[in-house]
Design a protein around this motif. Structure first.
Motif, short mmCIF file in Angstrom:
data_model
loop_
_atom_site.label_atom_id
_atom_site.label_comp_id
_atom_site.label_asym_id
_atom_site.label_seq_id
_atom_site.Cartn_x
_atom_site.Cartn_y
_atom_site.Cartn_z
N ILE A 182 1.34 3.36 1.93
CA ILE A 182 1.64 4.31 0.86
C ILE A 182 0.41 5.17 0.64
O ILE A 182 -0.69 4.65 0.45
CB ILE A 182 2.04 3.58 -0.43
N LEU A 183 0.59 6.48 0.67
CA LEU A 183 -0.50 7.43 0.41
C LEU A 183 -0.24 8.11 -0.92
O LEU A 183 0.83 8.68 -1.13
CB LEU A 183 -0.57 8.49 1.50
N LEU A 187 -4.53 14.69 -0.10
CA LEU A 187 -4.85 13.63 0.85
C LEU A 187 -4.02 13.81 2.12
O LEU A 187 -2.79 13.86 2.08
CB LEU A 187 -4.57 12.25 0.24
N THR A 188 -4.71 13.91 3.28
CA THR A 188 -4.04 14.07 4.56
C THR A 188 -4.57 13.01 5.53
O THR A 188 -5.78 12.83 5.65
CB THR A 188 -4.29 15.47 5.15
N TYR A 189 -3.65 12.31 6.17
CA TYR A 189 -3.98 11.26 7.12
C TYR A 189 -3.51 11.63 8.51
O TYR A 189 -2.49 12.31 8.66
CB TYR A 189 -3.26 9.96 6.74
N LEU A 190 -4.22 11.15 9.53
CA LEU A 190 -3.74 11.17 10.89
C LEU A 190 -3.27 9.76 11.19
O LEU A 190 -4.02 8.79 11.04
CB LEU A 190 -4.85 11.57 11.86
N PRO A 203 2.18 12.90 -1.36
CA PRO A 203 2.60 11.50 -1.38
C PRO A 203 3.46 11.19 -0.16
O PRO A 203 4.27 12.01 0.27
CB PRO A 203 3.41 11.39 -2.66
N ALA A 204 3.25 10.00 0.40
CA ALA A 204 4.02 9.60 1.58
C ALA A 204 4.11 8.09 1.66
O ALA A 204 3.27 7.37 1.10
CB ALA A 204 3.35 10.15 2.84
N CYS A 205 5.12 7.65 2.38
CA CYS A 205 5.32 6.23 2.64
C CYS A 205 5.66 6.09 4.12
O CYS A 205 6.52 6.82 4.63
CB CYS A 205 6.45 5.70 1.76
N ILE A 206 4.98 5.19 4.81
CA ILE A 206 5.18 5.01 6.24
C ILE A 206 5.63 3.57 6.49
O ILE A 206 4.96 2.62 6.07
CB ILE A 206 3.87 5.27 7.03
N ILE A 213 -5.52 7.38 -2.71
CA ILE A 213 -5.38 5.93 -2.57
C ILE A 213 -4.48 5.64 -1.38
O ILE A 213 -3.43 6.25 -1.21
CB ILE A 213 -4.77 5.32 -3.85
N PHE A 214 -4.93 4.69 -0.56
CA PHE A 214 -4.14 4.19 0.57
C PHE A 214 -3.77 2.75 0.25
O PHE A 214 -4.64 1.91 0.04
CB PHE A 214 -4.97 4.27 1.85
#
Length: 77
Positions: free
Chosen positions: A17-18, A25-28, A41-44, A62-63
């Motif tokens: 969860i981001l 907030l950006t993730y690779l 916001p994202a959920c993987i 927050i991760f």
């Protein structure tokens, strides 16, 4: 430090969860030889035994990592 969390697997499902109060907030996210850019916001959802790794590209937040098991065990690779 290494630019990525090392590729690893879990025997059980995982949820990432981001969350960012700033919305920046950006993730690779790397999985099965592919990579994706994910913005909060994202959920993987990560199925069991799928090699994966994450890395912050930009922003802050927050991760949250949920390992859906009573017994946690990670393996490299």
């Amino acid at each position: 430090p290494h630019p990525y969390v090392e590729l690893h697997t879990h025997e059980t499902p995982e949820v990432n969860i981001l969350v960012s109060t700033q919305g920046d907030l950006t993730y690779l996210y790397r999985s099965n030889g592919e990579q994706f850019t994910v913005k909060a916001p994202a959920c993987i959802w990560i199925p069991p035994r799928v090699p994966h790794a994450e890395h912050v590209i930009s922003g802050s937040g927050i991760f949250v990592c949920l390992i859906l098991s009573e017994h946690y065990h990670a393996q490299r690779g």
